[in-house]
Design a protein around this motif. Sequence first.
Motif, PDB file in Angstrom:
ATOM      1  N   ALA A  49       0.817  -1.222   0.000  1.00 26.58           N
ATOM      2  CA  ALA A  49       0.000   0.000   0.000  1.00 26.58           C
ATOM      3  C   ALA A  49       0.845   1.263   0.000  1.00 26.58           C
ATOM      4  N   PHE A  50       1.981   1.229   0.711  1.00 26.99           N
ATOM      5  CA  PHE A  50       2.812   2.418   0.852  1.00 26.99           C
ATOM      6  C   PHE A  50       4.157   2.302   0.133  1.00 26.99           C
ATOM      7  N   SER A  51       4.256   1.310  -0.754  1.00 27.57           N
ATOM      8  CA  SER A  51       5.467   1.116  -1.575  1.00 27.57           C
ATOM      9  C   SER A  51       6.726   1.046  -0.718  1.00 27.57           C
ATOM     10  N   ILE A  52       6.670   0.251   0.344  1.00 28.06           N
ATOM     11  CA  ILE A  52       7.817   0.052   1.227  1.00 28.06           C
ATOM     12  C   ILE A  52       8.559  -1.198   0.753  1.00 28.06           C
ATOM     13  N   GLY A  79      -6.719   3.135   8.071  1.00 28.04           N
ATOM     14  CA  GLY A  79      -5.608   4.036   7.766  1.00 28.04           C
ATOM     15  C   GLY A  79      -5.318   4.127   6.278  1.00 28.04           C
ATOM     16  N   ILE A  80      -5.343   2.993   5.594  1.00 34.34           N
ATOM     17  CA  ILE A  80      -5.092   2.997   4.150  1.00 34.34           C
ATOM     18  C   ILE A  80      -6.213   3.722   3.423  1.00 34.34           C
ATOM     19  N   GLU A  81      -7.455   3.483   3.839  1.00 34.10           N
ATOM     20  CA  GLU A  81      -8.592   4.164   3.208  1.00 34.10           C
ATOM     21  C   GLU A  81      -8.475   5.675   3.376  1.00 34.10           C
ATOM     22  N   LEU A  82      -8.067   6.129   4.554  1.00 32.16           N
ATOM     23  CA  LEU A  82      -7.926   7.564   4.779  1.00 32.16           C
ATOM     24  C   LEU A  82      -6.736   8.136   4.017  1.00 32.16           C
TER      25      LEU A  82
END
Length: 206
Positions: A49-52, A79-82
Amino acid sequence: MPEPITGPYDFDAAARMAQTVANGPRYAPLRLEDVGPEGMEQVQVIRAAFSIPDSRPFPDVSLITLRHPGMFKGQMVLGIELAKGLIPARDRELAVLRIAWLTRAPFEWSEHVDIGKAFGVTGEEIERVIAGSSAAGWSAHEAAVLRGVEELLADHCLSDATWDSLARTWDEKQMLEFPMLVGSYLMTALQQNSLKIQPKGGFDYR
């Protein structure tokens, strides 16, 4: 109704750091090899989701909260939805910074000083966040975003005036999202303060 704090909110930063950071964290971060299958599934979701990349260490705060993988999953879904939500990132970060300041949350504050700057919030504007929604220099919409945070934390409800001001700029989905955004970051501040999560810095913003 309780009066929202619309101006500067002064507190003893050193005392708050001693309360919420000293001798912490209260639980040690797990090692990745000690995270169970349910938790590792969430690790991969977060990385995607956060390209880590896999080469980057997973954040200690997540490795602490992964001690409760079911709760972690629920937090991350919201958190991802927000994070990909309809409220513009700059508006979101102004709101989160005001939440972090009013909850005297050093970890959330220091993290979102950096995140806010990445989304265009300037050092001068961070100083103005500290000064509150009544500070000179905000647009009508920006002042309403901060005032909305102040009202939700004080009275758990947006006033008609603040609602109407935000609704002139935001659509109905953004209006539905805003109280959830504030509640989510309030919840996170409560958890991080209580767990004594170690911040990169304190309440500085420079």
